[in-house]
Design a protein around this motif. Structure first.
Motif, PDB file in Angstrom:
ATOM      1  N   SER A   1       9.628 -50.045  34.054  1.00 44.86           N
ATOM      2  CA  SER A   1      10.266 -49.835  32.756  1.00 44.86           C
ATOM      3  C   SER A   1      10.167 -48.366  32.382  1.00 44.86           C
ATOM      4  O   SER A   1       9.434 -47.599  33.027  1.00 44.86           O
ATOM      5  CB  SER A   1       9.593 -50.699  31.679  1.00 44.86           C
ATOM      6  N   ASN A   2      10.901 -47.976  31.346  1.00 43.15           N
ATOM      7  CA  ASN A   2      10.856 -46.595  30.838  1.00 43.15           C
ATOM      8  C   ASN A   2      11.020 -45.581  31.972  1.00 43.15           C
ATOM      9  O   ASN A   2      10.305 -44.572  32.047  1.00 43.15           O
ATOM     10  CB  ASN A   2       9.536 -46.361  30.086  1.00 43.15           C
ATOM     11  N   ILE A   3      11.973 -45.861  32.859  1.00 39.13           N
ATOM     12  CA  ILE A   3      12.171 -45.084  34.080  1.00 39.13           C
ATOM     13  C   ILE A   3      12.455 -43.612  33.786  1.00 39.13           C
ATOM     14  O   ILE A   3      11.942 -42.715  34.464  1.00 39.13           O
ATOM     15  CB  ILE A   3      13.322 -45.689  34.914  1.00 39.13           C
ATOM     16  N   GLN A   4      13.289 -43.353  32.770  1.00 42.84           N
ATOM     17  CA  GLN A   4      13.688 -41.979  32.488  1.00 42.84           C
ATOM     18  C   GLN A   4      12.480 -41.076  32.216  1.00 42.84           C
ATOM     19  O   GLN A   4      12.510 -39.885  32.494  1.00 42.84           O
ATOM     20  CB  GLN A   4      14.644 -41.949  31.291  1.00 42.84           C
ATOM     21  N   LYS A   5      11.415 -41.649  31.705  1.00 45.81           N
ATOM     22  CA  LYS A   5      10.195 -40.880  31.414  1.00 45.81           C
ATOM     23  C   LYS A   5       9.170 -41.008  32.540  1.00 45.81           C
ATOM     24  O   LYS A   5       8.628 -40.014  33.025  1.00 45.81           O
ATOM     25  CB  LYS A   5       9.586 -41.364  30.100  1.00 45.81           C
TER      26      LYS A   5
END
Length: 312
Positions: A38-42
Protein backbone atom coordinates in the motif's frame (compact mmCIF):
# COMPACT_ATOMS: atom_id res chain seq x y z
CA UNK A 1 41.15 2.63 -6.27
CA UNK A 2 37.57 1.54 -5.55
CA UNK A 3 35.70 -0.39 -8.25
CA UNK A 4 32.60 1.38 -9.56
CA UNK A 5 29.31 -0.49 -9.18
CA UNK A 6 25.74 -0.20 -10.36
CA UNK A 7 22.99 -0.78 -7.81
CA UNK A 8 20.19 -2.64 -9.58
CA UNK A 9 16.57 -3.38 -8.69
CA UNK A 10 14.08 -5.80 -10.24
CA UNK A 11 10.63 -4.65 -9.10
CA UNK A 12 7.86 -7.25 -9.14
CA UNK A 13 4.40 -7.50 -7.65
CA UNK A 14 5.54 -9.76 -4.79
CA UNK A 15 9.25 -9.06 -4.29
CA UNK A 16 11.85 -6.46 -5.15
CA UNK A 17 15.13 -8.17 -5.96
CA UNK A 18 18.19 -5.96 -5.73
CA UNK A 19 21.90 -6.33 -6.16
CA UNK A 20 25.23 -4.75 -6.89
CA UNK A 21 26.98 -5.43 -10.20
CA UNK A 22 30.39 -3.98 -11.00
CA UNK A 23 31.26 -2.42 -14.34
CA UNK A 24 32.81 -5.72 -15.49
CA UNK A 25 29.45 -7.43 -15.06
CA UNK A 26 30.14 -9.40 -11.88
CA UNK A 27 27.25 -9.73 -9.42
CA UNK A 28 28.88 -8.97 -6.07
CA UNK A 29 25.81 -8.80 -3.85
CA UNK A 30 22.10 -9.58 -4.03
CA UNK A 31 19.06 -9.76 -1.78
CA UNK A 32 15.31 -9.27 -1.94
CA UNK A 33 12.55 -7.61 0.07
CA UNK A 34 8.74 -7.81 -0.14
CA UNK A 35 7.11 -5.22 -2.38
CA UNK A 36 5.07 -2.71 -0.34
CA UNK A 37 1.35 -3.53 -0.50
CA UNK A 38 0.00 0.00 0.00
CA UNK A 39 0.98 3.68 -0.20
CA UNK A 40 3.28 2.75 -3.10
CA UNK A 41 3.95 6.32 -4.24
CA UNK A 42 5.65 7.02 -0.89
CA UNK A 43 6.90 3.66 0.37
CA UNK A 44 8.47 2.24 -2.78
CA UNK A 45 10.86 5.16 -3.48
CA UNK A 46 11.70 5.28 0.24
CA UNK A 47 12.56 1.56 0.22
CA UNK A 48 14.79 1.88 -2.85
CA UNK A 49 16.50 4.96 -1.40
CA UNK A 50 17.15 3.17 1.90
CA UNK A 51 18.85 0.24 0.12
CA UNK A 52 20.95 2.56 -2.07
CA UNK A 53 22.14 4.62 0.91
CA UNK A 54 23.07 1.48 2.82
CA UNK A 55 25.12 0.16 -0.13
CA UNK A 56 26.81 3.54 -0.55
CA UNK A 57 28.33 3.08 2.91
CA UNK A 58 30.47 0.20 1.65
CA UNK A 59 30.63 0.52 -2.15
CA UNK A 60 31.29 3.17 -4.80
CA UNK A 61 27.99 3.56 -6.66
CA UNK A 62 28.20 5.03 -10.17
CA UNK A 63 24.57 4.60 -11.23
CA UNK A 64 21.16 3.06 -10.60
CA UNK A 65 19.42 0.49 -12.81
CA UNK A 66 15.74 -0.39 -12.52
CA UNK A 67 14.00 -3.39 -14.08
CA UNK A 68 10.27 -3.11 -13.41
CA UNK A 69 7.01 -4.86 -14.08
CA UNK A 70 4.54 -2.83 -16.13
CA UNK A 71 4.74 -0.63 -19.21
CA UNK A 72 7.71 1.73 -18.97
CA UNK A 73 8.82 4.86 -20.81
CA UNK A 74 12.55 4.16 -20.68
CA UNK A 75 13.41 7.66 -21.92
CA UNK A 76 11.73 9.44 -19.00
CA UNK A 77 11.87 6.63 -16.42
CA UNK A 78 8.10 6.74 -15.89
CA UNK A 79 5.93 3.72 -15.11
CA UNK A 80 3.15 4.15 -17.67
CA UNK A 81 0.93 1.34 -16.41
CA UNK A 82 1.11 -1.59 -13.99
CA UNK A 83 -1.64 -4.04 -13.10
CA UNK A 84 0.60 -5.96 -10.66
CA UNK A 85 1.23 -3.15 -8.15
CA UNK A 86 -1.70 -0.95 -7.06
CA UNK A 87 -1.21 2.82 -7.58
CA UNK A 88 2.19 2.28 -9.24
CA UNK A 89 1.05 3.61 -12.63
CA UNK A 90 2.30 7.11 -13.35
CA UNK A 91 5.26 7.03 -10.95
CA UNK A 92 8.19 9.06 -12.32
CA UNK A 93 10.67 6.66 -10.76
CA UNK A 94 13.72 7.72 -12.75
CA UNK A 95 13.19 11.37 -11.90
CA UNK A 96 12.62 10.65 -8.21
CA UNK A 97 15.83 8.64 -7.84
CA UNK A 98 17.91 11.09 -9.89
CA UNK A 99 16.73 13.98 -7.72
CA UNK A 100 17.66 12.04 -4.56
CA UNK A 101 21.11 10.78 -5.61
CA UNK A 102 22.20 12.85 -8.65
CA UNK A 103 23.35 9.62 -10.29
CA UNK A 104 22.45 8.31 -13.77
CA UNK A 105 19.27 6.19 -13.60
CA UNK A 106 17.89 3.77 -16.19
CA UNK A 107 14.36 2.35 -15.95
CA UNK A 108 13.09 -0.39 -18.25
CA UNK A 109 10.40 -3.07 -18.37
CA UNK A 110 11.41 -6.30 -16.61
CA UNK A 111 11.11 -8.60 -19.62
CA UNK A 112 13.08 -6.20 -21.81
CA UNK A 113 15.70 -5.92 -19.08
CA UNK A 114 15.92 -9.71 -18.77
CA UNK A 115 16.46 -10.03 -22.51
CA UNK A 116 19.23 -7.42 -22.44
CA UNK A 117 20.78 -9.28 -19.50
CA UNK A 118 20.81 -12.56 -21.44
CA UNK A 119 22.40 -10.80 -24.44
CA UNK A 120 25.11 -9.29 -22.24
CA UNK A 121 26.02 -12.10 -19.85
CA UNK A 122 23.66 -14.99 -20.58
CA UNK A 123 22.41 -17.40 -23.20
CA UNK A 124 22.69 -15.23 -26.29
CA UNK A 125 25.93 -13.28 -26.04
CA UNK A 126 27.01 -11.84 -29.36
CA UNK A 127 23.57 -12.10 -31.00
CA UNK A 128 21.76 -9.01 -32.29
CA UNK A 129 18.34 -10.23 -33.49
CA UNK A 130 16.56 -11.96 -30.65
CA UNK A 131 13.10 -12.66 -29.23
CA UNK A 132 12.72 -13.29 -25.51
CA UNK A 133 9.68 -14.82 -23.81
CA UNK A 134 8.92 -15.64 -20.20
CA UNK A 135 6.29 -18.28 -19.56
CA UNK A 136 4.36 -17.78 -16.34
CA UNK A 137 0.88 -16.55 -15.50
CA UNK A 138 0.92 -15.04 -18.98
CA UNK A 139 3.62 -14.59 -21.61
CA UNK A 140 6.00 -11.70 -21.24
CA UNK A 141 7.99 -10.89 -24.35
CA UNK A 142 10.34 -8.50 -26.03
CA UNK A 143 11.92 -8.13 -29.46
CA UNK A 144 15.51 -7.07 -30.14
CA UNK A 145 16.49 -6.07 -33.68
CA UNK A 146 20.07 -5.09 -34.53
CA UNK A 147 20.86 -5.03 -30.82
CA UNK A 148 18.12 -2.53 -29.98
CA UNK A 149 14.86 -3.03 -28.08
CA UNK A 150 11.79 -2.57 -30.28
CA UNK A 151 9.66 -0.17 -28.23
CA UNK A 152 7.08 1.04 -30.75
CA UNK A 153 5.61 4.53 -31.06
CA UNK A 154 4.27 4.55 -27.47
CA UNK A 155 6.53 1.96 -25.78
CA UNK A 156 3.87 -0.75 -26.22
CA UNK A 157 5.55 -3.03 -28.80
CA UNK A 158 6.36 -6.69 -28.28
CA UNK A 159 3.19 -8.05 -26.66
CA UNK A 160 3.51 -11.40 -28.40
CA UNK A 161 1.35 -13.10 -25.78
CA UNK A 162 -1.65 -11.26 -27.23
CA UNK A 163 -1.23 -12.41 -30.81
CA UNK A 164 -4.05 -14.81 -31.68
CA UNK A 165 -3.26 -18.44 -32.51
CA UNK A 166 -6.80 -19.92 -32.25
CA UNK A 167 -9.68 -18.16 -34.02
CA UNK A 168 -12.54 -17.45 -31.59
CA UNK A 169 -10.65 -19.37 -28.90
CA UNK A 170 -10.41 -18.94 -25.15
CA UNK A 171 -11.24 -15.52 -23.77
CA UNK A 172 -8.28 -13.47 -22.57
CA UNK A 173 -8.00 -10.72 -19.99
CA UNK A 174 -6.97 -8.33 -22.77
CA UNK A 175 -10.46 -8.57 -24.26
CA UNK A 176 -9.57 -10.77 -27.25
CA UNK A 177 -10.10 -14.48 -27.78
CA UNK A 178 -7.57 -17.17 -28.65
CA UNK A 179 -4.46 -15.31 -27.49
CA UNK A 180 -1.11 -17.10 -27.53
CA UNK A 181 -0.74 -16.81 -23.73
CA UNK A 182 -4.11 -18.49 -23.12
CA UNK A 183 -2.63 -21.69 -24.60
CA UNK A 184 1.15 -21.48 -24.18
CA UNK A 185 1.75 -19.95 -20.72
CA UNK A 186 2.60 -22.09 -17.71
CA UNK A 187 -0.77 -21.23 -16.18
CA UNK A 188 -2.48 -22.56 -19.34
CA UNK A 189 -0.56 -25.84 -19.03
CA UNK A 190 -1.63 -26.16 -15.39
CA UNK A 191 -5.26 -25.32 -16.15
CA UNK A 192 -5.42 -27.82 -19.03
CA UNK A 193 -3.89 -30.56 -16.91
CA UNK A 194 -6.30 -29.98 -14.01
CA UNK A 195 -9.27 -29.98 -16.43
CA UNK A 196 -8.19 -33.29 -17.95
CA UNK A 197 -7.63 -34.89 -14.56
CA UNK A 198 -11.07 -33.72 -13.39
CA UNK A 199 -12.64 -35.25 -16.49
CA UNK A 200 -11.11 -38.53 -15.35
CA UNK A 201 -12.63 -38.12 -11.87
CA UNK A 202 -9.28 -37.23 -10.34
CA UNK A 203 -9.72 -34.03 -8.36
CA UNK A 204 -6.59 -31.86 -8.38
CA UNK A 205 -6.79 -28.28 -7.17
CA UNK A 206 -3.17 -27.18 -7.35
CA UNK A 207 -0.05 -28.26 -9.23
CA UNK A 208 2.92 -26.47 -10.78
CA UNK A 209 4.18 -26.59 -14.34
CA UNK A 210 7.42 -28.11 -13.09
CA UNK A 211 5.48 -30.91 -11.37
CA UNK A 212 3.57 -31.63 -14.59
CA UNK A 213 6.86 -31.92 -16.50
CA UNK A 214 8.05 -34.39 -13.85
CA UNK A 215 4.89 -36.46 -14.45
CA UNK A 216 5.64 -36.42 -18.17
CA UNK A 217 9.08 -37.87 -17.44
CA UNK A 218 7.39 -40.58 -15.35
CA UNK A 219 5.12 -41.48 -18.27
CA UNK A 220 1.80 -40.19 -16.87
CA UNK A 221 -0.61 -40.50 -19.82
CA UNK A 222 -2.71 -37.40 -19.10
CA UNK A 223 0.33 -35.24 -18.39
CA UNK A 224 1.95 -36.47 -21.60
CA UNK A 225 -1.12 -35.69 -23.74
CA UNK A 226 -1.53 -32.21 -22.26
CA UNK A 227 2.20 -31.53 -22.60
CA UNK A 228 2.17 -32.55 -26.27
CA UNK A 229 -0.62 -30.04 -26.96
CA UNK A 230 1.26 -27.41 -24.96
CA UNK A 231 4.42 -27.85 -27.03
CA UNK A 232 2.33 -27.59 -30.19
CA UNK A 233 0.69 -24.35 -29.05
CA UNK A 234 4.07 -22.85 -28.16
CA UNK A 235 5.48 -23.85 -31.54
CA UNK A 236 2.55 -22.37 -33.48
CA UNK A 237 3.07 -19.03 -31.80
CA UNK A 238 6.84 -19.14 -32.19
CA UNK A 239 6.64 -20.15 -35.85
CA UNK A 240 4.62 -16.98 -36.51
CA UNK A 241 7.42 -15.02 -34.85
CA UNK A 242 10.07 -16.86 -36.90
CA UNK A 243 8.34 -16.09 -40.19
CA UNK A 244 7.77 -12.45 -39.20
CA UNK A 245 11.16 -11.57 -37.69
CA UNK A 246 13.65 -14.31 -38.67
CA UNK A 247 15.50 -14.04 -35.32
CA UNK A 248 18.91 -15.54 -34.61
CA UNK A 249 17.59 -16.94 -31.36
CA UNK A 250 14.48 -17.22 -29.22
CA UNK A 251 15.07 -17.33 -25.47
CA UNK A 252 12.50 -18.83 -23.11
CA UNK A 253 12.60 -17.94 -19.43
CA UNK A 254 10.43 -18.80 -16.45
CA UNK A 255 10.65 -21.72 -14.04
CA UNK A 256 9.37 -24.26 -16.53
CA UNK A 257 12.23 -23.54 -18.96
CA UNK A 258 14.79 -24.43 -16.30
CA UNK A 259 13.57 -28.00 -15.80
CA UNK A 260 16.11 -29.74 -18.01
CA UNK A 261 16.82 -30.09 -21.71
CA UNK A 262 13.76 -31.99 -22.90
CA UNK A 263 11.36 -29.04 -22.88
CA UNK A 264 13.60 -26.86 -25.06
CA UNK A 265 14.53 -29.78 -27.33
CA UNK A 266 10.87 -30.63 -27.90
CA UNK A 267 10.10 -27.02 -28.88
CA UNK A 268 13.04 -26.89 -31.29
CA UNK A 269 11.86 -30.13 -32.88
CA UNK A 270 8.23 -29.00 -33.18
CA UNK A 271 9.10 -25.57 -34.63
CA UNK A 272 10.79 -27.29 -37.57
CA UNK A 273 7.43 -28.89 -38.40
CA UNK A 274 5.70 -25.50 -38.26
CA UNK A 275 8.16 -23.37 -40.25
CA UNK A 276 9.27 -23.35 -43.87
CA UNK A 277 12.51 -25.33 -44.39
CA UNK A 278 14.49 -22.23 -45.40
CA UNK A 279 14.02 -20.91 -41.84
CA UNK A 280 15.42 -24.02 -40.17
CA UNK A 281 18.63 -23.75 -38.19
CA UNK A 282 20.41 -26.20 -35.93
CA UNK A 283 19.25 -24.57 -32.70
CA UNK A 284 16.80 -21.69 -32.53
CA UNK A 285 15.30 -21.84 -29.03
CA UNK A 286 17.50 -21.56 -25.92
CA UNK A 287 16.66 -21.52 -22.21
CA UNK A 288 17.46 -18.48 -20.09
CA UNK A 289 20.63 -19.20 -18.12
CA UNK A 290 20.61 -16.16 -15.82
CA UNK A 291 17.20 -17.09 -14.40
CA UNK A 292 15.91 -14.64 -11.81
CA UNK A 293 19.06 -12.52 -12.09
CA UNK A 294 18.55 -11.65 -15.77
CA UNK A 295 16.60 -8.47 -15.01
CA UNK A 296 19.34 -7.21 -12.68
CA UNK A 297 22.00 -7.76 -15.33
CA UNK A 298 19.89 -5.98 -17.93
CA UNK A 299 19.31 -3.02 -15.60
CA UNK A 300 23.06 -2.82 -15.01
CA UNK A 301 23.88 -2.97 -18.72
CA UNK A 302 21.47 -0.15 -19.60
CA UNK A 303 22.92 2.05 -16.86
CA UNK A 304 26.50 1.31 -17.97
CA UNK A 305 25.50 2.34 -21.48
CA UNK A 306 24.07 5.58 -20.08
CA UNK A 307 27.45 6.18 -18.43
CA UNK A 308 29.19 5.48 -21.77
CA UNK A 309 31.10 2.64 -20.12
CA UNK A 310 29.97 0.27 -22.89
CA UNK A 311 30.38 0.84 -26.59
CA UNK A 312 28.32 -2.01 -28.05
Amino acid sequence: MMVENIVCFDIGGTFIKFGLINRDGHLVYKDKVPTPKSNIQKLLPELLAEKIKKLQNDFLIAGIGISSCGLVNHETGEILFSNNIPDYSGMKLGEILFNLFKLPVSVENDVKSACIGEMWKGAIQGKKDVVFLTLGTGIGSTIIIDGKIVSGSRYLAGELGHTVIINNGRSCGCGRRGCFERYASTSALVSDFIDEKNKNSEVIKKISGEEILALVEEGDSIATAVYKNFINYISIGLSNIVHLLNPEAIIIGGGIAEQGDRFIQDINSEIKKETMPIYHQETLVFPSILGNDAGLYGACYLTLKKLNYLHV
